[in-house]
Write a protein that holds these residues in place. Sequence first.
Motif, PDB file in Angstrom:
ATOM      1  N   ASP A 181       0.828  -1.211   0.000  1.00  0.00           N
ATOM      2  CA  ASP A 181       0.000   0.000   0.000  1.00  0.00           C
ATOM      3  C   ASP A 181       0.862   1.261   0.000  1.00  0.00           C
ATOM      4  O   ASP A 181       0.531   2.272  -0.657  1.00  0.00           O
ATOM      5  N   ASP A 182       1.997   1.209   0.724  1.00  0.00           N
ATOM      6  CA  ASP A 182       2.890   2.363   0.751  1.00  0.00           C
ATOM      7  C   ASP A 182       3.535   2.582  -0.620  1.00  0.00           C
ATOM      8  O   ASP A 182       3.675   3.731  -1.083  1.00  0.00           O
ATOM      9  N   VAL A 183       3.880   1.520  -1.295  1.00  0.00           N
ATOM     10  CA  VAL A 183       4.451   1.652  -2.637  1.00  0.00           C
ATOM     11  C   VAL A 183       3.402   2.231  -3.606  1.00  0.00           C
ATOM     12  O   VAL A 183       3.714   3.115  -4.415  1.00  0.00           O
ATOM     13  N   ARG A 184       2.151   1.766  -3.526  1.00  0.00           N
ATOM     14  CA  ARG A 184       1.091   2.288  -4.397  1.00  0.00           C
ATOM     15  C   ARG A 184       0.829   3.763  -4.115  1.00  0.00           C
ATOM     16  O   ARG A 184       0.561   4.563  -5.025  1.00  0.00           O
ATOM     17  N   LEU A 185       0.900   4.138  -2.819  1.00  0.00           N
ATOM     18  CA  LEU A 185       0.684   5.541  -2.471  1.00  0.00           C
ATOM     19  C   LEU A 185       1.749   6.437  -3.086  1.00  0.00           C
ATOM     20  O   LEU A 185       1.447   7.524  -3.611  1.00  0.00           O
ATOM     21  N   GLN A 186       3.007   6.016  -3.023  1.00  0.00           N
ATOM     22  CA  GLN A 186       4.067   6.809  -3.627  1.00  0.00           C
ATOM     23  C   GLN A 186       3.914   6.906  -5.147  1.00  0.00           C
ATOM     24  O   GLN A 186       4.195   7.944  -5.745  1.00  0.00           O
ATOM     25  N   GLU A 187       3.474   5.803  -5.771  1.00  0.00           N
ATOM     26  CA  GLU A 187       3.284   5.836  -7.218  1.00  0.00           C
ATOM     27  C   GLU A 187       2.143   6.775  -7.603  1.00  0.00           C
ATOM     28  O   GLU A 187       2.213   7.482  -8.617  1.00  0.00           O
TER      29      GLU A 187
ATOM     30  N   GLY B 184       6.075   7.407  -8.836  1.00  0.00           N
ATOM     31  CA  GLY B 184       7.141   6.440  -8.596  1.00  0.00           C
ATOM     32  C   GLY B 184       7.615   6.532  -7.148  1.00  0.00           C
ATOM     33  O   GLY B 184       7.022   7.230  -6.306  1.00  0.00           O
ATOM     34  N   LEU B 185       8.694   5.807  -6.804  1.00  0.00           N
ATOM     35  CA  LEU B 185       9.224   5.870  -5.449  1.00  0.00           C
ATOM     36  C   LEU B 185       9.839   7.247  -5.182  1.00  0.00           C
ATOM     37  O   LEU B 185      10.511   7.835  -6.052  1.00  0.00           O
ATOM     38  N   VAL B 186       9.592   7.761  -3.975  1.00  0.00           N
ATOM     39  CA  VAL B 186      10.078   9.095  -3.619  1.00  0.00           C
ATOM     40  C   VAL B 186      11.598   9.125  -3.567  1.00  0.00           C
ATOM     41  O   VAL B 186      12.243  10.118  -3.940  1.00  0.00           O
ATOM     42  N   ALA B 187      12.211   8.012  -3.126  1.00  0.00           N
ATOM     43  CA  ALA B 187      13.671   7.990  -3.017  1.00  0.00           C
ATOM     44  C   ALA B 187      14.335   8.049  -4.375  1.00  0.00           C
ATOM     45  O   ALA B 187      15.507   8.467  -4.478  1.00  0.00           O
ATOM     46  N   GLU B 188      13.667   7.659  -5.410  1.00  0.00           N
ATOM     47  CA  GLU B 188      14.243   7.656  -6.751  1.00  0.00           C
ATOM     48  C   GLU B 188      14.002   8.970  -7.487  1.00  0.00           C
ATOM     49  O   GLU B 188      14.496   9.143  -8.600  1.00  0.00           O
ATOM     50  N   LYS B 189      13.198   9.885  -6.920  1.00  0.00           N
ATOM     51  CA  LYS B 189      12.886  11.149  -7.581  1.00  0.00           C
ATOM     52  C   LYS B 189      13.998  12.174  -7.333  1.00  0.00           C
ATOM     53  O   LYS B 189      14.687  12.139  -6.297  1.00  0.00           O
TER      54      LYS B 189
END
Length: 453
Positions: A58-64, A69-74
């Motif tokens: 759910d946390d991954v879907r929220l970031q997407e 996408g993932l916040v750390a990769e932005k």
Amino acid sequence: MAAARRVKRVAATQEGFLNLSPALDGSEPYKRRKKVNKNKKKNWLKYSDIQDVEEFLDDVRLQERATGGLVAEKADDSLFFLDTGDKQKDVKPDTGKTRPLKADLILRPDSHIPPPKDVLSHQQPNAKKLRRISQKAEQLAAKGRLPRKQRLLQKRLGAESKKEEKPGHSCPPQKGFYDLWGDTGAPTEEPWYLEQTKKKPVKRPARLNVKPSALPAIEVVSAGASYNPDFESHQALLLQAHVVEVKRQKEEQHIDRQLAVPQEDKATEETVFQEVVEGLMEDEEEEEAESAGEEEEDNAGTSALSAAGEKKTEKQRKKEKLEREKEKQRKAQREQTERRQQLFRLRSIKTELQRGAQLTAERQERRRAQKERQKFQPRRLGRLKFEAPDLEVQLSTEISSCLRRLKPEGSVLKDRFKSFQKRNLIEPRERAKFKRKHKLKYVEKRAFKEITL
């Protein structure tokens, strides 16, 4: 469940993952799980806890949804912006474009995930056929030619442009004017409309426009059928009914005469006696006649055999051949003489042709008159023949003196039914006969039987 915890711990310890949910940072104490036997199927769902895996997903879907996408990769530029304190808040400092309104921002989708590609939305019906048509059009264009439809369209438009138009009209005179806001609408007989829509109204057959009979729908009865007729009209109606009745009696008598046994075929005492004694005495005359007939047949047979046995000589055959040739010459000479004689009877031949043409014209006129008479007569449409209804006439003693004592005559329903038959709208019919499928069974009830006993 150990595998699920391992996935969570490995994903959480990765360098490029940033937790947004505080439940996965390891701050909460770990609860020891109860050891159960997972080999049994009934314990799979009962003692399987996948809450931590669901929270991670759910946390991954929220970031997407929030950032695409993932916040750390932005990158930092995509997550933060520098506030320069510009007074014109509705205009961006870098581009000079106006910012969208808050109402428009609310209506924008929250998710940054691109929608899934709909394969069916990119498909077209008859795509292969359309692609083949376009390829063929390109090939023709490379040769300097146009497709057939375009060539026909240009040819039609060129023919229409060559037509002369009357001065003072903004539209071609052959096109009729119609009310745009009327109930009738545009004329559907326009050739261009019919050619484009391929919808042509069905042409009504000419035979449907011809009435099957020239008789009127409602025939007015004669004045003698009135409730208070004058003497002359009433007597004329009585005479007409009398003629119909006499004709009916003659037809019945004619049928009786045809069905009656002829007088010569009736049995008499002499014929009865001949039938009784038939075969008791031998008829010698018949035997003698039979023997004489047999002798004549034998004589004829012997003469035929003798004649067949004789053979013709050469002289006889030449003589017969010469006679046949002479007969042929006489026949040809007779035909030639007849042709010569026809030259002298040209006037009579012309008179005969005129008489034949006159007879043909008279015959056509009689046939035309017969067709006109048939328009006022009922035709034979079925197995039954039309029978005219009886005349509704009252005798002189039955005429009432006032309307209160008048007795109704006839029926409107029967009159209309007969009118349809007479005008060839329906075939003559007869009332269907009721035929009982099963026999009736009479049963006396017990209560009735007790009374009668």
